[in-house]
Design a protein around this motif. Structure first.
Motif, PDB file in Angstrom:
ATOM      1  N   ARG A   1      -4.019   2.915   3.396  1.00 50.39           N
ATOM      2  CA  ARG A   1      -3.064   2.170   2.483  1.00 50.39           C
ATOM      3  C   ARG A   1      -2.987   0.844   2.702  1.00 50.39           C
ATOM      4  O   ARG A   1      -1.948   0.358   2.943  1.00 50.39           O
ATOM      5  CB  ARG A   1      -1.972   3.132   2.424  1.00 50.39           C
TER       6      ARG A   1
ATOM      7  N   LEU B   1      -4.271   5.653  -6.220  1.00 55.40           N
ATOM      8  CA  LEU B   1      -5.271   5.567  -5.083  1.00 55.40           C
ATOM      9  C   LEU B   1      -6.560   6.699  -5.271  1.00 55.40           C
ATOM     10  O   LEU B   1      -7.542   5.810  -4.997  1.00 55.40           O
ATOM     11  CB  LEU B   1      -4.524   5.913  -3.586  1.00 55.40           C
TER      12      LEU B   1
ATOM     13  N   LEU C   1      -3.872  -2.065   1.825  1.00 55.74           N
ATOM     14  CA  LEU C   1      -3.971  -2.813   0.949  1.00 55.74           C
ATOM     15  C   LEU C   1      -2.867  -3.122   0.025  1.00 55.74           C
ATOM     16  O   LEU C   1      -1.698  -2.749   0.123  1.00 55.74           O
ATOM     17  CB  LEU C   1      -5.110  -2.031  -0.496  1.00 55.74           C
TER      18      LEU C   1
ATOM     19  N   GLY D   1       0.552  -1.270   0.056  1.00 49.71           N
ATOM     20  CA  GLY D   1       0.088   0.107  -0.023  1.00 49.71           C
ATOM     21  C   GLY D   1       0.674   1.496  -0.058  1.00 49.71           C
ATOM     22  O   GLY D   1       0.736   2.267  -0.877  1.00 49.71           O
TER      23      GLY D   1
END
Ligand SMILES: Cc1cc2nc3c(=O)[nH]c(=O)nc-3n(C[C@H](O)[C@H](O)[C@H](O)COP(=O)(O)OP(=O)(O)OC[C@H]3O[C@@H](n4cnc5c(N)ncnc54)[C@H](O)[C@@H]3O)c2cc1C
Length: 134
Positions: free
Chosen positions: A41, A15, A43, A7
């Motif tokens: 973030r 994003l 992910l 992320g």
């Protein structure tokens, strides 16, 4: 395409686009969970590469596994299918590959596997479309 992104390494611009798309396409409660993951973030960016083969064989050369076909990871079937390629190819060449026997054996391998692997790749594409990919 070389590897997945954590992320922290995903560009802010990407994003922002993901947030915009998620807000348009996902209903609650999924949109809130998705936006939270994007904003914190929390992910992973996993590249999705697909390859639909038109053939598996040319003359005395046969391809198996990801060299021959690449489904989206969501199918969770690439490895299994690769093993099945190897098993079928082994059976087809079991009686020998001298002279024309090689060409016949590989043609048989392709006739057994091509439709199946095409369906596997297509199943991943269909799954992606069902999630709203244009
Ligand atoms: C994120 C993700 C999730 C997945 N999840 C699943 C799952 O849940 N279930 C499933 O069944 N499948 C899954 N797969 C697919 C599975 O990993 C592949 O289909 C499988 O590994 C293909 O095996 P392969 O031997 O054909 O290719 P690979 O595993 O890619 O092996 C090829 C090998 O060749 C080597 N190599 C490349 N070039 C050279 C060279 N020039 N000289 C020598 N060596 C070389 C590479 O280093 C590699 O070790 C997933 C794939 C991804 C990306």
């Amino acid at each position: 395409m070389r590897h997945s992104l954590k992320g922290a390494d995903i560009p802010q611009e990407t994003l922002d686009k993901l947030s915009e798309q998620a807000s348009k396409k996902w209903p609650e409660p999924w949109v809130s969970a998705t936006l939270h993951a994007i904003h914190t973030r929390n992910l992973l960016g996993i590249p999705i590469k697909e390859y639909m083969p038109d053939n598996l064989v040319k003359e005395r050369i046969a391809l198996i596994g990801d060299a021959a076909h690449v489904p989206a990871p969501i199918t969770a079937s690439g490895f299994n299918t690769s093993l099945q390629d190897a098993v079928e190819l082994g059976k087809c060449v079991a009686k020998g590959v001298k002279g024309d026997a090689a060409v016949r054996a590989l043609a048989k391998y392709e006739s057994l596997r091509l439709n199946k692997v095409q369906r596997m790749v297509q199943s991943g594409k269909s799954f992606s479309y069902s999630y709203g990919r244009s």
